[in-house]
Motif scaffolding. Sequence first.
Motif, PDB file in Angstrom:
ATOM      1  N   ASP A 139       1.885 -13.117  30.285  1.00  0.00           N
ATOM      2  CA  ASP A 139       0.904 -13.946  30.980  1.00  0.00           C
ATOM      3  C   ASP A 139      -0.244 -13.073  31.491  1.00  0.00           C
ATOM      4  N   ASP A 140      -1.401 -13.662  31.692  1.00  0.00           N
ATOM      5  CA  ASP A 140      -2.564 -12.961  32.268  1.00  0.00           C
ATOM      6  C   ASP A 140      -2.823 -11.658  31.522  1.00  0.00           C
ATOM      7  N   GLU A 148      -6.394 -18.731  27.753  1.00  0.00           N
ATOM      8  CA  GLU A 148      -6.250 -19.595  28.933  1.00  0.00           C
ATOM      9  C   GLU A 148      -7.613 -19.912  29.544  1.00  0.00           C
TER      10      GLU A 148
END
Length: 592
Positions: free
Chosen positions: A478-479, A535
């Motif tokens: 993630d990220d 994202e």
Amino acid sequence: MTAASKPTVHALPAADKNLPKLKDDRLADIVAQNAAFVVHVDARGRLLATAESTVALLGYPAAYLAQVSLQDLVMPEHVRELEELMALVSSTGEPQKAAIPFLRADEGCYWLDLSVQLAQGPGDKNEPRFDVFGYDVTSWVRKEHQLRDESRRDPLTGMSNRAHLREWMIESIDNGVASGKAFAVMMLDLDGFKRINDSLGHDIGDALLRAVGKRLKAQLHQDDVFARLGADEFVLVAGNLDESDTWDRLAARIVAAMQRPFSVGGQQLRVTFSIGIALYPEDGLKSSQLLKHADLAMYSAKDRGKNQFVFYSSDLEKVKAEAFSLEQDMLSGIRTGEFELHYQPIVDARTREVLAAEALMRWNHPQGQRPPTAFIPLAEDNGLINLLGSWALRMVCAQLARWDANGISLAYVGVNVSPVQFQNPAFSQSVMSAVRESGIDPGRLVLEITEGTLIKNPEQTEAILSRLHAFGVRFAIDDFGTGYSNLSYLRRFPISEIKIDRSFVSDILESGHDRAIVSAMLSLARELDLSVVAEGVETEEQLAILVERECQYIQGWLFSKALPPEDFEHFVATQVVISLKGRGRGSLFRIF
Ligand code: C2E
Ligand code: CA
Ligand code: CA
């Protein structure tokens, strides 16, 4: 010395020739019983007679001893103790004992276990005389002091330990000795020390702590008190500020001093400190209060992003009280079902079909919805994240199974997992039982973890990832791009997907730099055969650039925010209609 060889005891050449003669035999008996120090003194402590062994012990010439009093021979800070002892003997008539250090001619000191008793023979009640004799207990006392010293010292750094700090604080603060003089209690905590210890080993960790201690000490005055409390926690009590100096400046100097790298075991290590400061007298009059307030300020410094110092203020108490009440609310919210999961679609960048989703937690607090950024960190702090996290895993698996039954078959759902959950030994079991209970294919559960989780505790994390990977669960980073730039973990760990962080996408139009980074991430992922989700896509322009660079999957408000399950179903149904119109088929693809 034996009784057979009685030593000589001689009267000193006294200033007053009319003094009564001493009974030498009695003193000689005492000397014979191994007391090296034997003197006879008057009420003011003036030496009237002494044994030869005393002269030898202290190293002063007999002529000098004739001029002085007992008080002149003991260490100055013990004179009062000696006088109190003599007063007690004369008031009670009982012999008294005490260990008292004596000065030697060579500047050294002797600890004597002293006995003081009223001298027999002619004497006036108002002018008592004393026989004083003592055994040399220097080596015992030294040993005792050494032991006591060791028990108050941190063996690693040589600083005071918690016990000594407490003793010192009670003595000098609580007993009011410090009154009138301002000083600062600083609580210092090394940021991320555990990571250094875990990744580089305890020897390096210890050497680093020693080096840190040394450098900290150099910032302080000689008599500032300085202690190591726990592994990486230090306290210093700084009471000596130069005239033009301020506590702010001292704290800033400490922060700055720590910023230079440490050379330890042939490596250059960088560390930072979070510092909390409480001032005497305004922030507390008692040591326990000052320590508590400095601690609270230190945690606030950590919360504010570490590597800084924060002074205690009563506002911090308010923040803490709010956190406490939020924690209470959280517990009751878990019981009463205030938490729910919303699902944000993940779509195919080209066809815009919904392929998967990310589950995002929502808290419907009685006073309004709380964003996860407001409650996840707190839940991580108080451990409730384990409860919330395993609940989320069960919910997501059950939701997938329900949607399957209703004809909505998503390739997978991503669930965010906090690093704290990875520390929990029950974590992998809770993942596996959530999957088994729902009957879904484990590959349809994607656990979203951050680079920080991988770095924090690589061995333990690798073991958990391998176990769950063997079970069939998949992992996404993630990220991606916001953490450490060490990419070797992409090979080391069984990762299936990366999620390009929103910060790169949001500036992709304006920043050539961010466009280059996104392109690099996409080609890296292709090379390593990883899926990529971008994202935070909010505009058609951003989407166009990503499509052009062959990013496969998109998540963002351009398509939809996270939705409650029913709305998500509705959203998917509408998408299917659109895609039926556009492409003639409504099935949903599998991503991997
Ligand atoms: P995240 O995992 O990076 O989740 C994506 C966040 O970006 C979500 O914020 C999402 O609502 C938001 N977002 C998605 N598309 C867009 C967009 O186009 N523009 C903008 N501005 N934002 C977008 P959210 O829901 O507030 O969650 C914040 C963070 O809280 C998450 O970041 C995640 O780290 C954490 N979180 C959420 N749910 C959970 C959970 O169940 N467990 C754990 N451990 N953490 C969670
Ligand atoms: Ca996420
Ligand atoms: Ca993210």
